[in-house]
Design a protein around this motif. Structure first.
Motif, mmCIF file in Angstrom:
data_model
loop_
_atom_site.group_PDB
_atom_site.id
_atom_site.type_symbol
_atom_site.label_atom_id
_atom_site.label_comp_id
_atom_site.label_asym_id
_atom_site.label_seq_id
_atom_site.Cartn_x
_atom_site.Cartn_y
_atom_site.Cartn_z
ATOM 1 N N UNK A 133 -5.766 17.770 1.338
ATOM 2 C CA UNK A 133 -4.946 18.830 0.734
ATOM 3 C C UNK A 133 -4.004 18.302 -0.343
ATOM 4 N N UNK A 150 2.666 27.350 7.268
ATOM 5 C CA UNK A 150 2.148 26.130 6.666
ATOM 6 C C UNK A 150 0.833 25.726 7.322
ATOM 7 N N UNK A 206 14.637 15.861 -5.268
ATOM 8 C CA UNK A 206 15.300 15.219 -4.123
ATOM 9 C C UNK A 206 16.708 14.714 -4.447
ATOM 10 N N UNK A 238 5.182 15.521 -4.731
ATOM 11 C CA UNK A 238 6.334 15.212 -5.582
ATOM 12 C C UNK A 238 6.745 13.758 -5.427
ATOM 13 N N UNK A 239 6.726 13.276 -4.199
ATOM 14 C CA UNK A 239 7.073 11.871 -3.960
ATOM 15 C C UNK A 239 6.073 10.939 -4.636
ATOM 16 N N UNK A 277 4.100 13.038 8.213
ATOM 17 C CA UNK A 277 4.348 13.769 9.459
ATOM 18 C C UNK A 277 5.226 15.010 9.295
ATOM 19 N N UNK A 278 6.365 14.839 8.635
ATOM 20 C CA UNK A 278 7.279 15.980 8.516
ATOM 21 C C UNK A 278 7.313 16.543 7.104
ATOM 22 N N UNK A 279 6.308 16.237 6.299
ATOM 23 C CA UNK A 279 6.345 16.652 4.901
ATOM 24 C C UNK A 279 5.265 17.674 4.585
ATOM 25 N N UNK A 280 5.608 18.606 3.712
ATOM 26 C CA UNK A 280 4.608 19.545 3.208
ATOM 27 C C UNK A 280 3.817 18.864 2.100
ATOM 28 N N UNK A 281 2.693 19.432 1.724
ATOM 29 C CA UNK A 281 1.920 18.832 0.632
ATOM 30 C C UNK A 281 2.723 18.827 -0.668
ATOM 31 N N UNK A 282 3.588 19.820 -0.867
ATOM 32 C CA UNK A 282 4.444 19.838 -2.059
ATOM 33 C C UNK A 282 5.369 18.624 -2.073
ATOM 34 N N UNK A 283 5.947 18.323 -0.920
ATOM 35 C CA UNK A 283 6.862 17.178 -0.847
ATOM 36 C C UNK A 283 6.113 15.863 -1.015
ATOM 37 N N UNK A 310 11.754 19.673 -3.701
ATOM 38 C CA UNK A 310 10.746 19.225 -4.659
ATOM 39 C C UNK A 310 11.000 19.856 -6.026
ATOM 40 N N UNK A 366 6.503 21.861 7.552
ATOM 41 C CA UNK A 366 5.242 21.210 7.898
ATOM 42 C C UNK A 366 4.788 21.608 9.302
#
Lengths: 273, 273
Positions: A161, B122, B39, A260-261, A251-257, B13, B117
């Motif tokens: 994803x 989600x 961020x 962006x990272x 683990x705690x991140x959305x695909x957007x996050x 983001x 997430x």
């Protein structure tokens, strides 16, 4: 769900405004009903949507929130003048100060994507989507030299994803490559990745979460077993450390996050924005 | 590219705001440089970004445009008070009237996707992406009964990127199924589609454009030949007419426009927004 209604009225798709509007509404605990009215690009359609909103206001006894992204001045005037909702003019609010700042008039062109189907930017996005699909899950090692980024990680760590999101949202050619037990036994990066190590970015994930996700796919399998997940992740992280590959935990991140990272880290040259 | 710079500063983001900001900037012929600063969630980071913006303002002799999506009040105050750019407060502008309208305070929670997430919404989006991938290009006829929509059309009419967009943006389970010459000879819908005819939506495309796209993939092939493209499209449209399947032409449309039109038509029950 409450008795409050939010309209998104646009003369284009209104998708960008709606997505943004949703992130604003997410700041409230109230969960209003959403109604989307795209392609409102004639006076007739404008009057029809005004009627609908005003009937809703009457029926509910509360005025609906009306997010507008209308660039057509005539349509905008009709809705502003006659609508009994609480109007949030998402375009006008920012267009006017920008006109002042740029000392230039905006072109009031309807739709971000008008005729964009033929633009270079759009073409690149579609190319990127096709590339990411063709290079999903290590399907092909061809043309990895043109990849902007290659995501590596164990199966179900979020690579697919994220690759598709990078392609669709940012026009990034994102390949992804699974690290499998054989790679750990060999104790080195898969051969096809070695020449592209600098473009690799790793995804890792908490073993408990991974085991849970894999159990949804193959319940009770060795693949999903917690001990096995721990082993794979431990080996994958060791490999990434050794090879100097940056990584993050999904683990705690959305695909957007995650996306962006990654962009912050790789800063690909060809990224326009 | 001009000497003007636009910053997108966010404590999350900032993607939704940036995408929306881009559609506003697209209303101008000026093409400013984009700098993304996601961020920014501590005072230290806020001061650092303020310094960067102010140095840019000095160097360029024109104040940068600064789109803010900051929900953290402290960070927002630092940037607003000290930044010498032209600030566009994309959140505050709408949050305040909404607080008034809802008679409720916003929760100033950072990031639309914080902890999301693990949310059901989600999870559904990721499920939809996996579904659309598994059902790309007629790969699997399994579980078509849970599809929200099945896109049909000839090869390269735009089905794949549209399915993935529907999944990623709207959490829609979108399968897609290619119509191939064998289907036209048989003169009926592919067997696996027949029970799901009411969920089908057709994509067609101008034969010249299709030939051009196919030539990029397989130059000089029968597949890409204009006469063959005309034949396939003619047969596909005949089939869609006969089966009562709604369709649209993707020729001049972006995937956003195609997706919005499809949603307007199918109005799936499970679509939250």
């Amino acid at each position: 769900m409450t008795d409050r209604t939010v309209y998104f009225v646009s003369d284009g798709t209104g998708i960008t405004a709606e997505t943004f509007g949703n992130s604003i509404l997410a700041q409230f605990t109230i969960k209003p009903r959403h109604i989307r009215r795209p392609f409102i690009d004639t006076s007739e359609k404008a009057y029809a949507v005004v009627r609908e909103i005003n009937e809703m206001a009457e029926r509910e006894g509360k005025r609906p929130i009306v997010f507008l992204t209308l660039v057509d001045r005539e349509v905008l005037k009709i809705v502003r003048d006659h609508c009994k909702g609480r109007v949030m003019d998402m375009f006008g609010t920012f267009i006017e100060p920008l006109e002042e700042e740029f000392e230039a008039k905006s072109n009031h062109r309807v739709g971000r994507f008008s005729d964009i189907a033929k633009s270079q930017e759009y073409h690149d996005r579609i190319e990127a989507i096709n590339f990411s699909l063709a290079h999903d899950d290590g399907q092909s090692a061809k043309n990895l030299d043109v990849a902007d980024v290659i995501l590596v990680g164990v199966s179900r760590s979020g690579k697919t994803p994220t690759s598709l999101y990078l392609a669709m949202q940012h026009g990034i050619k994102a390949a992804n490559y699974p690290l499998i037990p054989e790679d750990f036994e060999r104790d080195r990066l898969p051969t096809s990745l070695a020449p592209h190590r600098r473009k690799c970015f790793g995804l890792t994930i908490d073993p408990d979460r991974l085991s849970q996700i894999r159990n949804e796919r193959r319940p009770g399998s060795k693949y999903a077993d917690l001990m096995n997940c721990r082993y794979e992740i431990n080996e994958a992280e060791k490999m990434m450390k050794r090879e100097g590959i940056n990584w993050l935990s999904s683990t705690h991140k959305s695909i957007e996050e995650i996306a962006t990272t990654i962009l912050n880290d790789i800063r690909p040259d060809r990224l326009v924005y």
